[in-house]
Write an enzyme that holds these catalytic residues in place. Structure first.
Site, PDB file in Angstrom:
ATOM      1  N   GLU A 144      12.057  61.601 -51.262  1.00 39.29           N
ATOM      2  CA  GLU A 144      11.996  60.174 -51.211  1.00 39.29           C
ATOM      3  C   GLU A 144      11.291  59.837 -50.016  1.00 39.29           C
ATOM      4  O   GLU A 144      11.499  60.034 -48.824  1.00 39.29           O
ATOM      5  CB  GLU A 144      13.619  59.744 -50.939  1.00 39.29           C
ATOM      6  N   LYS A 185      12.650  57.133 -47.059  1.00 37.46           N
ATOM      7  CA  LYS A 185      13.737  57.510 -46.104  1.00 37.46           C
ATOM      8  C   LYS A 185      13.473  57.780 -44.623  1.00 37.46           C
ATOM      9  O   LYS A 185      12.416  58.458 -44.358  1.00 37.46           O
ATOM     10  CB  LYS A 185      14.276  59.198 -46.863  1.00 37.46           C
ATOM     11  N   GLU A 225      14.169  64.517 -43.830  1.00 35.31           N
ATOM     12  CA  GLU A 225      14.924  63.701 -44.491  1.00 35.31           C
ATOM     13  C   GLU A 225      14.094  63.260 -46.155  1.00 35.31           C
ATOM     14  O   GLU A 225      14.672  63.018 -47.055  1.00 35.31           O
ATOM     15  CB  GLU A 225      15.158  62.325 -43.855  1.00 35.31           C
ATOM     16  N   GLU A 281      27.535  66.576 -50.898  1.00 37.97           N
ATOM     17  CA  GLU A 281      26.160  66.558 -50.727  1.00 37.97           C
ATOM     18  C   GLU A 281      25.838  68.071 -50.007  1.00 37.97           C
ATOM     19  O   GLU A 281      26.827  68.433 -48.935  1.00 37.97           O
ATOM     20  CB  GLU A 281      25.827  65.760 -49.591  1.00 37.97           C
TER      21      GLU A 281
END
Length: 364
Positions: free
Chosen positions: A308, A311, A317, A254
């Protein structure tokens, strides 16, 4: 591996060592079949899932895309029969039509203040899954590893001083022994964004964004580092070497940069996200290694494909995506060939534990 950065990265070259994380913690994401078409139009051929969603794996059947799948249920996987049942259900049926190349057992389990029970269960779970893969005759196709945050390091600057935390040593060293024996990589989740966010007055923004800068010299090796991500990779190599392991490859499972954040999240902008990911893609496409391992191309999975909306944590985030859920790019990275059908949409979300990236202001 993945995307063509404007005018600079050929799809054939970038396809080798570049991948993308397909997060699913949202209620407005497209159907897996739509995602399959989008990624194929972008020449993406490696994807990391945070679970082993059968709908996703089925949607990519016959595409040639390589998948890393994940399972964080360590207690269940520690049991040999349960591990065999999981691999039999979530990995074996999709091979070889869908190319599953790795199972990631747990995500950032080894961390200061982490759950002792989970840390104790990590290695047995990895061993059980590895044995299950072997028993099913899949060992030549599927490796087994786990992903670590940079928190496993007690020191990372200069890179030659890299060392694992002593309180995590009882867990880290047996895991390294397993990786070496199994021929599996050390997977690192690395986010230079957090170093800059924590100390923007002292951390050079060009240094973390792969922009032109004078670089930083490691006094022990005389190697010059012009970006933080590569310094973090070499710090892990140094830490492993210090405990007797020069036989394990480091891969970035990541990394990324948010395009938006809360007011106190310095540096979380569209411009910086475009620079970080765009410059990283160009660098990967050259096949260049780190200063310590110049002949070993850096292997990277960028987080994430979509923003997203579910999240947890700070605003950043929810804003790591290269795309909005409707298929439009968050910023221009040369997605000229993108093809996306905007209907229907899906309301599924990931069954895996949502991971909030941790602040790691090291390896300056």
């Amino acid at each position: 591996m993945i995307i063509v950065a404007t005018g600079a990265v050929s799809a054939a070259t970038a396809a080798l060592k570049f991948g993308i994380n397909y997060g699913q913690i949202a209620n407005n994401l497209p159907q897996p079949t739509q995602v399959s078409g989008l990624l194929q139009s972008l020449n993406v051929n490696r994807v990391k899932l945070y679970d082993a969603d059968p709908a996703v794996l089925t949607a990519f059947s016959g595409t040639g895309v390589e998948f890393i799948v994940s399972n964080g249920d360590l207690n269940n996987l520690s049991d040999a029969r349960s591990a065999l049942a999981w691999v039999s259900q979530h990995v074996q049926p999709f091979l070889p039509s869908t190319r599953i190349t790795c199972v990631v057992v747990g995500n950032e389990v080894l961390a200061p203040g982490g759950d002792p029970a989970a840390m104790q269960s990590l290695l047995p779970a990895m061993q059980a899954v590895h044995q299950a893969v072997a028993d099913l005759g899949l060992g030549a196709q599927v490796s087994v590893s786990t992903a670590h945050s940079a928190d496993v390091l007690a020191a990372s600057y200069p890179p030659s001083s890299g060392a694992f935390r002593e309180d995590l040593a009882p867990y880290v060293r047996p895991v390294l022994d397993f990786l070496a024996q199994a021929g599996s990589p050390f997977l690192l989740n690395a986010y230079p964004f957090f170093a800059y966010k924590a100390s923007p007055a002292t951390v050079s923004l060009p240094y973390v964004l792969f922009e032109p800068n004078p670089g930083v010299v490691d006094p022990a090796t005389n190697l010059t580092y012009d970006n933080m991500l590569y310094a973090q990779i070499d710090a892990v190599y140094a830490a492993m070497n210090a405990v007797g392991h020069a036989d394990i490859a480091v891969k970035i499972s990541e990394t990324g940069w948010p395009s938006k954040g809360d007011e106190d999240e310095v540096g979380a902008t569209v411009q910086n996200a475009a620079l970080y990911n765009g410059n990283l893609m160009k660098r990967i496409a050259t096949g260049q290694g780190t200063p310590l391992k110049p002949d070993v191309p850096v292997d990277v999975f960028v987080f994430a494909l979509f923003n997203e909306d579910m999240k947890p944590g700070p605003a950043s985030e929810r804003n790591y995506g290269l795309f909005y859920p409707n298929g439009t790019p968050v910023y221009n990275l040369g997605f000229d060939g993108a093809s996306f059908s905007r209907s229907p949409t899906s309301t599924f979300s990931s069954s895996s534990r949502p991971t909030v990236r941790k602040k790691v202001p090291t390896a300056y």
